[in-house]
Design a protein around this motif. Structure first.
Motif, PDB file in Angstrom:
ATOM      1  N   ASN A   1      -5.267  10.684  -0.423  1.00  0.00           N
ATOM      2  CA  ASN A   1      -4.150   9.737  -0.410  1.00  0.00           C
ATOM      3  C   ASN A   1      -2.923  10.441  -0.974  1.00  0.00           C
ATOM      4  O   ASN A   1      -2.951  10.908  -2.099  1.00  0.00           O
ATOM      5  CB  ASN A   1      -4.452   8.489  -1.239  1.00  0.00           C
TER       6      ASN A   1
ATOM      7  N   TRP B   1       0.843  -1.202   0.000  1.00  0.00           N
ATOM      8  CA  TRP B   1       0.000   0.000   0.000  1.00  0.00           C
ATOM      9  C   TRP B   1       0.878   1.253   0.000  1.00  0.00           C
ATOM     10  O   TRP B   1       1.020   1.899  -1.006  1.00  0.00           O
ATOM     11  CB  TRP B   1      -0.955  -0.015   1.195  1.00  0.00           C
TER      12      TRP B   1
ATOM     13  N   ASN C   1      -2.255   3.397   5.064  1.00  0.00           N
ATOM     14  CA  ASN C   1      -2.042   3.441   3.622  1.00  0.00           C
ATOM     15  C   ASN C   1      -0.762   4.210   3.295  1.00  0.00           C
ATOM     16  O   ASN C   1       0.322   3.802   3.682  1.00  0.00           O
ATOM     17  CB  ASN C   1      -3.281   4.067   2.956  1.00  0.00           C
TER      18      ASN C   1
ATOM     19  N   PRO D   1      -7.093   0.538  -2.363  1.00  0.00           N
ATOM     20  CA  PRO D   1      -6.384   1.439  -1.454  1.00  0.00           C
ATOM     21  C   PRO D   1      -5.602   2.493  -2.221  1.00  0.00           C
ATOM     22  O   PRO D   1      -5.339   2.362  -3.389  1.00  0.00           O
ATOM     23  CB  PRO D   1      -5.453   0.495  -0.701  1.00  0.00           C
TER      24      PRO D   1
ATOM     25  N   TRP E   1      -6.895   5.036   5.210  1.00  0.00           N
ATOM     26  CA  TRP E   1      -7.699   4.934   4.000  1.00  0.00           C
ATOM     27  C   TRP E   1      -9.181   5.129   4.288  1.00  0.00           C
ATOM     28  O   TRP E   1      -9.736   4.518   5.193  1.00  0.00           O
ATOM     29  CB  TRP E   1      -7.452   3.569   3.342  1.00  0.00           C
TER      30      TRP E   1
END
Length: 263
Positions: free
Chosen positions: A218, A121, A166, A263, A180
Motif C-alpha cells: 500500500n 481510503w 485503495n 484498508p 487492496w
C-alpha cells in the motif's frame, strides 16, 4: 448535483490491457512503525499518512534521505488514510469518520475539516480536483475548496466493476491505484474509468523481511521531478523505486476477493 461519469467504455474495453512486471532500482529505509495509508513525493518532500486508531499520523520527511522533518498526530478517535498535497494544503482522509482533514502545508496546522459521504481510503489530485477512493469500484472527484462531490467515476476491468481500490496516485494524466490485498497496481483512464494496465508486484518484499505484523502492499508515490515511481507497504522496512517492465497484452482476471481487515 454530482454526476456519474459516462464515457465510451464499450470500445475501450475491447483494447488489450497492458501487463507489467517490475525491476527494483533503489530502496530507502523507513520505520516499521509506519502503517502506510498514503504516500506522496512533492518537491523533495515525502508525505506519509499512517493509520490505526490511537497512532495515526501525518509524517513529513526530507526525501530521499528520510530525515523526519515534522509530524502531526491525529486524534485517537480517527483512523488516518490517504494523503495528498495540493498547492499550499495537505489533505488527509479518515477511514470511517467521513472526514477529510485539511492542513496548512507551511505550518501543518489543521485549517479545515471537510465532510465526505463514504469511507476514505486513498486520495490524489489532477491539479484541479481531488480524487479519492472508498474501497469500492468508484473514484470520487471533489472540489478542493468545499469538498463538494463533482462526479463519480466507476472503474471497470474487462467490463466489470473492480472493487477494493485503495491508495491513489496521479501519473501523467492517469490515475494509478493499489488494489487492496491483490499485490497489484493498476492504471485507470481518468475519463472513462477503464483499467488500461495492471502491474503485478508480487515478490517485491523479500519474505525474509516479513515480520508478524507486516501487512500488505500500500503506497504509490510519483516523483514528478525525477520521473521515478516509488511503492511500499504497511509496516514495510523499505520504500522501493521500481521500473515497470511491459510483459505484453492480455485480459487479466478480476482479483479474487480477500479477507477484510483494514484498508
Amino acid at each position: 448535483m454530482a454526476l456519474v461519469a459516462v464515457g465510451s467504455t464499450a470500445n475501450a474495453q475491447l483494447r488489450p490491457i497492458k501487463r507489467y512486471g517490475f525491476e527494483v532500482l533503489e530502496t530507502v529505509p523507513q520505520s516499521r512503525e509506519n502503517f502506510v495509508q498514503g504516500l506522496q513525493i512533492f518537491e523533495g518532500t515525502l508525505y506519509i499518512g499512517t493509520g490505526l486508531y490511537g497512532v495515526s499520523e501525518l509524517l513529513e520527511y526530507n526525501f530521499p534521505s528520510m530525515d523526519l522533518r515534522r509530524k502531526k498526530r491525529l486524534s485517537d478517535d480517527l483512523f488516518g488514510e490517504g494523503v495528498t498535497r495540493f498547492r499550499d494544503q495537505i489533505y488527509q482522509l479518515t477511514y470511517r469518520a467521513q472526514k477529510l482533514l485539511v492542513y496548512d502545508a507551511e505550518s501543518l496546522a489543521l485549517s479545515q475539516t471537510l465532510p465526505i459521504r463514504t469511507e476514505g481510503w486513498g486520495i490524489t489530485h489532477d491539479s484541479k480536483n481531488l480524487i479519492y477512493s472508498d474501497g469500492s469500484a468508484n473514484l470520487y472527484f471533489l472540489d478542493p475548496g468545499s469538498g463538494a462531490l463533482l462526479r463519480t467515476l466507476p472503474v471497470m476491468l474487462n467490463g466489470r466493476p473492480l472493487a477494493r481500490l485503495n491508495e491513489l496516485e496521479w501519473i501523467d494524466g492517469k490515475v494509478w491505484a493499489n488494489v487492496w490485498q491483490a499485490n497489484q497496481i493498476i492504471e485507470i483512464n481518468a475519463r472513462t474509468g477503464v483499467v488500461e494496465s495492471v502491474a503485478d508486484l508480487r515478490g517485491l518484499l523479500d519474505p525474509q523481511l516479513r515480520e508478524e505484523d507486516t501487512d500488505v502492499l500500500n503506497g504509490i508515490a510519483w516523483d514528478a521531478e525525477r520521473k521515478q515511481l516509488w511503492v511500499t507497504g504497511k509496516r514495510w522496512p523499505k520504500i522501493y523505486r521500481i521500473r515497470l517492465i511491459e510483459l505484453g497484452a492480455s485480459r487479466p482476471q478480476t482479483p479474487a476477493p480477500g479477507r477484510r481487515n483494514t484498508p
